[in-house]
Design a protein around this motif. Structure first.
Motif, PDB file in Angstrom:
ATOM      1  N   SER A 123       0.200  -0.830   0.864  1.00  0.00           N
ATOM      2  CA  SER A 123       0.211  -0.090   0.052  1.00  0.00           C
ATOM      3  C   SER A 123       0.940   0.687  -0.245  1.00  0.00           C
ATOM      4  CB  SER A 123      -1.040  -0.192   1.051  1.00  0.00           C
ATOM      5  OG  SER A 123      -1.733  -1.267   1.427  1.00  0.00           O
ATOM      6  N   ILE A 124       0.418   2.171  -0.860  1.00  0.00           N
ATOM      7  CA  ILE A 124       1.665   3.769  -0.942  1.00  0.00           C
ATOM      8  C   ILE A 124       0.451   4.145  -1.454  1.00  0.00           C
ATOM      9  CG2 ILE A 124       1.630   3.003  -3.800  1.00  0.00           C
ATOM     10  CD1 ILE A 124       4.016   4.446  -3.719  1.00  0.00           C
ATOM     11  N   ASP A 125       0.288   4.728   0.079  1.00  0.00           N
ATOM     12  CA  ASP A 125      -0.903   5.677   0.838  1.00  0.00           C
ATOM     13  C   ASP A 125      -1.095   6.384   1.331  1.00  0.00           C
ATOM     14  OD1 ASP A 125      -1.440   3.607   1.917  1.00  0.00           O
ATOM     15  OD2 ASP A 125      -3.771   3.179   1.934  1.00  0.00           O
ATOM     16  N   GLY A 126       0.301   6.780   1.901  1.00  0.00           N
ATOM     17  CA  GLY A 126       0.395   8.427   3.271  1.00  0.00           C
ATOM     18  C   GLY A 126      -0.185   7.303   4.459  1.00  0.00           C
ATOM     19  N   GLY A 127      -0.188   6.370   4.293  1.00  0.00           N
ATOM     20  CA  GLY A 127      -0.835   5.803   6.071  1.00  0.00           C
ATOM     21  C   GLY A 127      -2.062   5.510   5.613  1.00  0.00           C
ATOM     22  N   GLU A 128      -3.662   5.540   4.816  1.00  0.00           N
ATOM     23  CA  GLU A 128      -4.382   6.132   4.773  1.00  0.00           C
ATOM     24  C   GLU A 128      -4.754   5.032   5.290  1.00  0.00           C
ATOM     25  OE1 GLU A 128      -8.513   7.146   1.901  1.00  0.00           O
ATOM     26  OE2 GLU A 128      -6.184   7.063   1.028  1.00  0.00           O
ATOM     27  N   TRP A 129      -4.396   3.562   4.645  1.00  0.00           N
ATOM     28  CA  TRP A 129      -5.338   1.903   4.808  1.00  0.00           C
ATOM     29  C   TRP A 129      -5.038   1.527   6.193  1.00  0.00           C
ATOM     30  CZ3 TRP A 129      -2.390  -2.841   6.203  1.00  0.00           C
ATOM     31  CH2 TRP A 129      -3.783  -3.664   6.393  1.00  0.00           C
ATOM     32  N   LEU A 130      -3.706   1.981   6.927  1.00  0.00           N
ATOM     33  CA  LEU A 130      -3.415   1.664   8.107  1.00  0.00           C
ATOM     34  C   LEU A 130      -4.849   2.531   9.245  1.00  0.00           C
ATOM     35  CD1 LEU A 130       0.472   1.378   8.536  1.00  0.00           C
ATOM     36  CD2 LEU A 130      -1.164  -0.207   8.600  1.00  0.00           C
ATOM     37  N   GLN A 131      -4.597   3.279   9.063  1.00  0.00           N
ATOM     38  CA  GLN A 131      -5.763   3.995   9.679  1.00  0.00           C
ATOM     39  C   GLN A 131      -7.442   3.777   9.411  1.00  0.00           C
ATOM     40  OE1 GLN A 131      -5.110   8.297  10.083  1.00  0.00           O
ATOM     41  NE2 GLN A 131      -6.705   8.614   8.834  1.00  0.00           N
ATOM     42  N   GLY A 132      -7.438   2.949   8.918  1.00  0.00           N
ATOM     43  CA  GLY A 132      -8.804   2.055   8.524  1.00  0.00           C
ATOM     44  C   GLY A 132      -9.572   3.025   7.277  1.00  0.00           C
ATOM     45  N   ALA A 133      -9.093   4.269   6.409  1.00  0.00           N
ATOM     46  CA  ALA A 133     -10.276   4.307   5.204  1.00  0.00           C
ATOM     47  C   ALA A 133      -9.761   3.970   4.091  1.00  0.00           C
ATOM     48  CB  ALA A 133      -9.631   5.281   4.790  1.00  0.00           C
ATOM     49  N   GLY A 134     -11.138   3.862   3.294  1.00  0.00           N
ATOM     50  CA  GLY A 134     -11.373   3.987   1.945  1.00  0.00           C
ATOM     51  C   GLY A 134     -11.985   4.816   0.962  1.00  0.00           C
ATOM     52  N   GLN A 135     -11.791   4.964   0.093  1.00  0.00           N
ATOM     53  CA  GLN A 135     -11.733   5.509  -1.583  1.00  0.00           C
ATOM     54  C   GLN A 135     -13.550   6.292  -0.646  1.00  0.00           C
ATOM     55  OE1 GLN A 135      -9.815   7.434  -2.858  1.00  0.00           O
ATOM     56  NE2 GLN A 135      -8.199   6.244  -2.066  1.00  0.00           N
ATOM     57  N   MET A 136     -14.547   5.567  -0.509  1.00  0.00           N
ATOM     58  CA  MET A 136     -15.786   5.981  -0.746  1.00  0.00           C
ATOM     59  C   MET A 136     -16.152   5.779   0.969  1.00  0.00           C
ATOM     60  SD  MET A 136     -16.229   6.704  -3.185  1.00  0.00           S
ATOM     61  CE  MET A 136     -16.025   6.327  -5.225  1.00  0.00           C
ATOM     62  N   ASN A 137     -15.272   5.687   1.909  1.00  0.00           N
ATOM     63  CA  ASN A 137     -16.524   5.865   3.067  1.00  0.00           C
ATOM     64  C   ASN A 137     -16.550   6.762   3.728  1.00  0.00           C
ATOM     65  OD1 ASN A 137     -15.120   3.431   3.617  1.00  0.00           O
ATOM     66  ND2 ASN A 137     -13.486   3.135   5.352  1.00  0.00           N
ATOM     67  N   GLY A 138     -15.727   8.053   3.381  1.00  0.00           N
ATOM     68  CA  GLY A 138     -16.335   9.118   4.225  1.00  0.00           C
ATOM     69  C   GLY A 138     -17.463   9.927   3.405  1.00  0.00           C
TER      70      GLY A 138
END
Length: 92
Positions: free
Chosen positions: A55-70
């Protein structure tokens, strides 16, 4: 694409759901960062790495986010308005 996000999050919604705010590094990735990862993976230094998901996403996945979660924060009554705006923009 910018056009898709402009239709999905028109007006003030773009600021309210700024995806950069969900990334622990508080920024989007740069092309060079992806190129650096690709260069490493095809180099001899990564010769023993296989079958891995990186995952190359600045830590977004580890924080539990998804592209549409918001998008769950968008009120139900606003979805009809978003649909109408999207259809008007597409001309259908």
């Amino acid at each position: 694409t910018k056009g898709a996000w402009d239709r999905l999050l028109p007006g003030d919604l773009a600021e309210k759901f700024d995806f950069k705010k969900r990334v622990p590094l508080k920024r989007v990735g740069e092309n060079q960062e992806l190129a650096n990862l690709a260069a490493f993976l095809i180099s001899d230094f990564a010769g023993y790495i296989n079958g891995e998901v990186i995952s190359i996403d600045g830590g977004e996945w580890l924080q539990g986010a998804g592209q549409m979660n918001g998008l769950e924060a968008i009120p139900n009554e606003m979805w009809d308005m978003l649909e109408q705006m999207t259809r008007a923009a597409k001309g259908s």
